[in-house]
Write an enzyme that holds these catalytic residues in place. Structure first.
Site, PDB file in Angstrom:
ATOM      1  N   ASP A  19       0.809  -1.200   0.000  1.00 13.10           N
ATOM      2  CA  ASP A  19       0.000   0.000   0.000  1.00 13.10           C
ATOM      3  C   ASP A  19       0.860   1.276   0.000  1.00 13.10           C
ATOM      4  O   ASP A  19       0.600   2.223  -0.739  1.00 13.10           O
ATOM      5  CB  ASP A  19      -0.822  -0.084   1.301  1.00 13.10           C
ATOM      6  CG  ASP A  19      -1.903   0.935   1.321  1.00 13.10           C
ATOM      7  OD1 ASP A  19      -2.616   1.022   0.310  1.00 13.10           O
ATOM      8  OD2 ASP A  19      -2.012   1.650   2.343  1.00 13.10           O
ATOM      9  N   ALA A  21       3.907   1.676  -1.071  1.00 10.03           N
ATOM     10  CA  ALA A  21       4.565   1.844  -2.363  1.00 10.03           C
ATOM     11  C   ALA A  21       3.578   2.426  -3.375  1.00 10.03           C
ATOM     12  O   ALA A  21       3.888   3.392  -4.076  1.00 10.03           O
ATOM     13  CB  ALA A  21       5.109   0.498  -2.839  1.00 10.03           C
ATOM     14  N   ASP A  88      11.987 -13.748  -1.534  1.00  8.94           N
ATOM     15  CA  ASP A  88      11.674 -14.190  -0.179  1.00  8.94           C
ATOM     16  C   ASP A  88      12.812 -13.660   0.701  1.00  8.94           C
ATOM     17  O   ASP A  88      13.943 -14.122   0.599  1.00  8.94           O
ATOM     18  CB  ASP A  88      11.616 -15.723  -0.163  1.00  8.94           C
ATOM     19  CG  ASP A  88      11.475 -16.260   1.244  1.00  8.94           C
ATOM     20  OD1 ASP A  88      11.470 -15.459   2.200  1.00  8.94           O
ATOM     21  OD2 ASP A  88      11.383 -17.502   1.385  1.00  8.94           O
ATOM     22  N   VAL A  89      12.482 -12.707   1.551  1.00  9.57           N
ATOM     23  CA  VAL A  89      13.560 -12.014   2.286  1.00  9.57           C
ATOM     24  C   VAL A  89      14.369 -12.928   3.195  1.00  9.57           C
ATOM     25  O   VAL A  89      15.500 -12.613   3.563  1.00  9.57           O
ATOM     26  CB  VAL A  89      13.019 -10.817   3.127  1.00  9.57           C
ATOM     27  CG1 VAL A  89      12.506  -9.721   2.238  1.00  9.57           C
ATOM     28  CG2 VAL A  89      11.970 -11.250   4.122  1.00  9.57           C
ATOM     29  N   LYS A 151       8.786   3.451   9.647  1.00  9.48           N
ATOM     30  CA  LYS A 151       8.429   3.102  11.010  1.00  9.48           C
ATOM     31  C   LYS A 151       7.596   1.828  11.023  1.00  9.48           C
ATOM     32  O   LYS A 151       7.078   1.464   9.975  1.00  9.48           O
ATOM     33  CB  LYS A 151       7.675   4.243  11.656  1.00  9.48           C
ATOM     34  CG  LYS A 151       6.376   4.584  10.920  1.00  9.48           C
ATOM     35  CD  LYS A 151       5.567   5.557  11.678  1.00  9.48           C
ATOM     36  CE  LYS A 151       4.708   4.807  12.674  1.00  9.48           C
ATOM     37  NZ  LYS A 151       3.322   5.262  12.694  1.00  9.48           N
ATOM     38  N   ASP A 180      10.399   9.800   9.073  1.00 10.65           N
ATOM     39  CA  ASP A 180       9.259  10.263   9.857  1.00 10.65           C
ATOM     40  C   ASP A 180       8.552  11.197   8.883  1.00 10.65           C
ATOM     41  O   ASP A 180       9.026  12.314   8.644  1.00 10.65           O
ATOM     42  CB  ASP A 180       9.724  11.025  11.100  1.00 10.65           C
ATOM     43  CG  ASP A 180       8.540  11.434  11.947  1.00 10.65           C
ATOM     44  OD1 ASP A 180       7.530  11.899  11.368  1.00 10.65           O
ATOM     45  OD2 ASP A 180       8.599  11.299  13.179  1.00 10.65           O
ATOM     46  N   HIS A 181       7.461  10.742   8.299  1.00 12.99           N
ATOM     47  CA  HIS A 181       6.930  11.505   7.159  1.00 12.99           C
ATOM     48  C   HIS A 181       6.454  12.904   7.576  1.00 12.99           C
ATOM     49  O   HIS A 181       6.329  13.784   6.742  1.00 12.99           O
ATOM     50  CB  HIS A 181       5.842  10.725   6.412  1.00 12.99           C
ATOM     51  CG  HIS A 181       4.513  10.686   7.086  1.00 12.99           C
ATOM     52  ND1 HIS A 181       4.234   9.840   8.123  1.00 12.99           N
ATOM     53  CD2 HIS A 181       3.391  11.409   6.876  1.00 12.99           C
ATOM     54  CE1 HIS A 181       2.988  10.043   8.513  1.00 12.99           C
ATOM     55  NE2 HIS A 181       2.438  10.992   7.776  1.00 12.99           N
ATOM     56  N   HIS A 243       6.239  11.296  15.580  1.00 11.54           N
ATOM     57  CA  HIS A 243       5.825  12.582  15.016  1.00 11.54           C
ATOM     58  C   HIS A 243       5.773  13.702  16.063  1.00 11.54           C
ATOM     59  O   HIS A 243       6.306  14.788  15.853  1.00 11.54           O
ATOM     60  CB  HIS A 243       4.452  12.464  14.346  1.00 11.54           C
ATOM     61  CG  HIS A 243       4.336  11.304  13.396  1.00 11.54           C
ATOM     62  ND1 HIS A 243       5.341  10.953  12.532  1.00 11.54           N
ATOM     63  CD2 HIS A 243       3.329  10.420  13.166  1.00 11.54           C
ATOM     64  CE1 HIS A 243       4.952   9.901  11.816  1.00 11.54           C
ATOM     65  NE2 HIS A 243       3.731   9.559  12.191  1.00 11.54           N
TER      66      HIS A 243
HETATM   67  C1  BG6 Z   1       1.186   7.361  10.654  1.00 15.65           C
HETATM   68  C2  BG6 Z   1       0.408   6.569  11.642  1.00 15.65           C
HETATM   69  O1  BG6 Z   1       2.535   7.446  11.046  1.00 15.65           O
HETATM   70  O2  BG6 Z   1       0.647   8.682  10.563  1.00 15.65           O
HETATM   71  C3  BG6 Z   1      -1.068   6.533  11.280  1.00 15.65           C
HETATM   72  O3  BG6 Z   1       0.895   5.230  11.688  1.00 15.65           O
HETATM   73  C4  BG6 Z   1      -1.581   7.937  11.083  1.00 15.65           C
HETATM   74  O4  BG6 Z   1      -1.814   5.872  12.290  1.00 15.65           O
HETATM   75  C5  BG6 Z   1      -0.696   8.712  10.123  1.00 15.65           C
HETATM   76  O5  BG6 Z   1      -2.897   7.843  10.560  1.00 15.65           O
HETATM   77  C6  BG6 Z   1      -1.119  10.159  10.048  1.00 15.65           C
HETATM   78  O6  BG6 Z   1      -0.410  10.793   9.047  1.00 15.65           O
HETATM   79  P1  BG6 Z   1      -0.972  12.086   8.302  1.00 15.65           P
HETATM   80  O7  BG6 Z   1       0.123  12.516   7.411  1.00 15.65           O
HETATM   81  O8  BG6 Z   1      -2.220  11.650   7.600  1.00 15.65           O
HETATM   82  O9  BG6 Z   1      -1.314  13.071   9.384  1.00 15.65           O
END
Ligand code: BG6
Length: 495
Positions: A19, A21, A88-89, A151, A180-181, A243
């Site tokens: 998902d 990717a 297969d990892v 993560k 950490d997006h 986050h």
């Molecule tokens: C992820 C969490 O790191 O961040 C999710 O695992 C959460 O549970 C998501 O929904 C929230 O990200 P964003 O960018 O939609 O605020």
């Protein structure tokens, strides 16, 4: 577009059919391609257990970019750089064929041996993949070798250490890019500019002028199809450990001596080291947890957390956390940092509110409460911008005051959790800039802090479920502030 924008690399994605990717990585890579950062000299290998052909994989990639591709010819050209390898990892043999493919693509696309390995799959395989990457010679090429890792980075300090040790067998710290997006979000990156490029802000950025700081990450979604992962994790590990503590460190850190990765990280680490680690009763006083019940919200009947798929029907996992954090240093002593996050809340929004102290007395009509305090709000999502709340004179006779907002907004590209955050982070990794990734020192300090909370929670009873969907969590989250004489700065109208 000049040629020197172009980055050369082979990007191998473990979890290439997943998902993440499809929703984030392929669209982000496409954006980089259409902007000229990726051109002729790149290739992507998607790996997963399934048996897929290159053509089938390329169709999937094209599907994932169908809404953003400018033409089908461009989509075809982009997808032609994608290769699929069933893998297969845990099986050593698998790596042999993967390595053969990697070496041939290196030749074919003239990639100078530059390799990025993206681990976008279940964390229990991270260690084994890293050690095979090393033992099978993937990192023996001349170019750079970088590992991007999603993560969760462990589920407590001990497991995080174990994972880190296994990664370090194959990669140096400066080759590991822990995603950490949130750090890729436009307005999170803006925090340093708002603070350090504005003298009127930075000179007030301390305990003499700030009353309290509030960080809210609220979501309307429930756990959706992630019950299995989430029930083991909970909001504390899922959102606070990474986050929220990253945001707090950016808000609290001292100005770095320059804007280099090393200096910024150094200051973030110092901020995290100043974070007061709570023990025993202090945890219960300063941390509030909640879990959503069934209920009617957003125009429909919604399941309670305990009824969600793959969730234990007696689960005591928290889907909401609010807390009062304290930072014990010269700048912040006495200023609470209130944080909150949860699922099934009143709206989707991420916001930081900095509440300044009141003026010493109200010279105008009414009591102090009538004079709204100054607040600087940083809107992270869905709106992006800043608002400064000030008081001015009501037009007309007399000297009555009224609040006004100075607003700066720029529209968010396409809503929440956009691929843009990933796009920025992948480009940073291609360029070797790790500023907006988490360093091991930050991760380990965060886990240490979180473990103390989790340990106390494990040994105490909960009264779950304790909040309804479409609200802003349990009442205790409000009391956490009212007992200090504060209140949450509204994030949603419904609040
Ligand atoms: C992820 C969490 O790191 O961040 C999710 O695992 C959460 O549970 C998501 O929904 C929230 O990200 P964003 O960018 O939609 O605020």
């Amino acid at each position: 577009m000049t040629d020197n924008l172009e980055q050369k690399a082979l990007i191998t994605i473990f979890g290439g059919t997943g998902d993440l990717a499809n929703r984030k990585l392929y669209p982000s890579l496409y954006h980089l391609f259409s902007k000229g950062y990726l051109k002729k000299n790149f290739a992507v290998i998607g790996t997963a257990r399934r048996e897929w052909s290159n053509d089938f994989f390329r169709d999937k990639v094209k599907e994932s970019i169908q809404d953003i591709a400018t033409s089908s010819a461009e989509a075809d050209e982009f997808a032609s750089h994608f290769y699929y390898q069933s893998h297969d990892v845990t099986n050593k043999e698998s790596y042999v064929s993967l390595k053969t493919l990697s070496d041939s693509l290196d030749q074919k696309y003239d990639l100078a041996g530059n390799r990025i390995f993206y681990l976008a799959m279940a964390p229990n395989f991270f260690g084994i993949i890293a050690s095979r990457i090393k033992s099978e010679g993937f990192v023996d090429t001349k170019g750079f070798h970088r590992l991007i890792i999603e993560k969760p980075f462990g589920h407590d300090l001990e497991s995080a250490k174990e994972l880190n040790d296994s990664l370090r067998e194959a990669f140096h710290e400066d080759e590991i890019y822990r995603i950490d997006h949130y750090l890729g979000k436009e307005m999170i990156q803006n925090i340093s500019v708002i603070r350090f490029a504005n003298s009127i802000i930075e000179s007030l950025w301390n305990n003499r002028y700030i009353d309290n700081i509030q960080v809210t990450l609220s979501e309307t979604l429930g756990v959706e199809d992630r019950g299995r992962y989430y029930d083991e994790s909970g909001a504390l590990r899922d959102m606070v450990q990474n986050h929220i503590l990253q945001i707090v460190s950016l808000l609290a850190m001292e100005p770095p001596i320059k804007l280099s990765t090393k200096e910024i990280r150094h200051e973030k680490v110092r901020a995290l080291r100043s974070l007061r680690v709570y023990e025993g009763e202090e945890v219960l006083k300063n941390f509030i947890r909640g879990q959503y019940s069934a209920g009617h919200a957003f125009g429909k009947e919604l399941k309670g957390y305990r009824e969600e798929d793959n969730v234990n029907p007696e689960s005591n996992t928290e889907t909401f956390v609010a807390a009062k954090l304290l930072i014990d240093n010269f700048r912040w002593t006495g200023v609470p940092f209130y944080i909150r996050t949860g699922k099934r809340l009143a709206g989707k929004a991420t916001q930081i509110a900095i509440r300044f102290k009141d003026v010493p007395m109200n010279l105008f009509s009414g009591d102090m409460a009538a004079l709204g305090g100054n607040v600087l709000v940083i809107h992270i999502q869905p709106n992006e911008g800043i608002t400064l709340h000030l008081n001015v004179k009501k037009p007309g006779q007399g000297m009555e005051t009224m609040p006004v907002n100075l607003n700066y907004a720029h529209s968010s590209p396409d809503g929440m959790n956009t691929p843009e955050a990933y796009e920025k982070l992948i480009l940073d990794c291609l360029r070797g800039d790790a500023t907006y990734f988490s360093h091991w020192d930050e991760v380990s300090l965060s886990w240490n802090f979180i473990d103390h909370v989790a340990d106390v929670w494990k040994g105490t009873d909960t009264h779950f479920p304790n909040y309804k969907p479409g609200t802003m969590g349990p009442d205790e989250a409000d009391e956490l502030l009212t007992k200090d004489g504060f209140s949450w700065f509204k994030v949603h109208e419904e609040e």
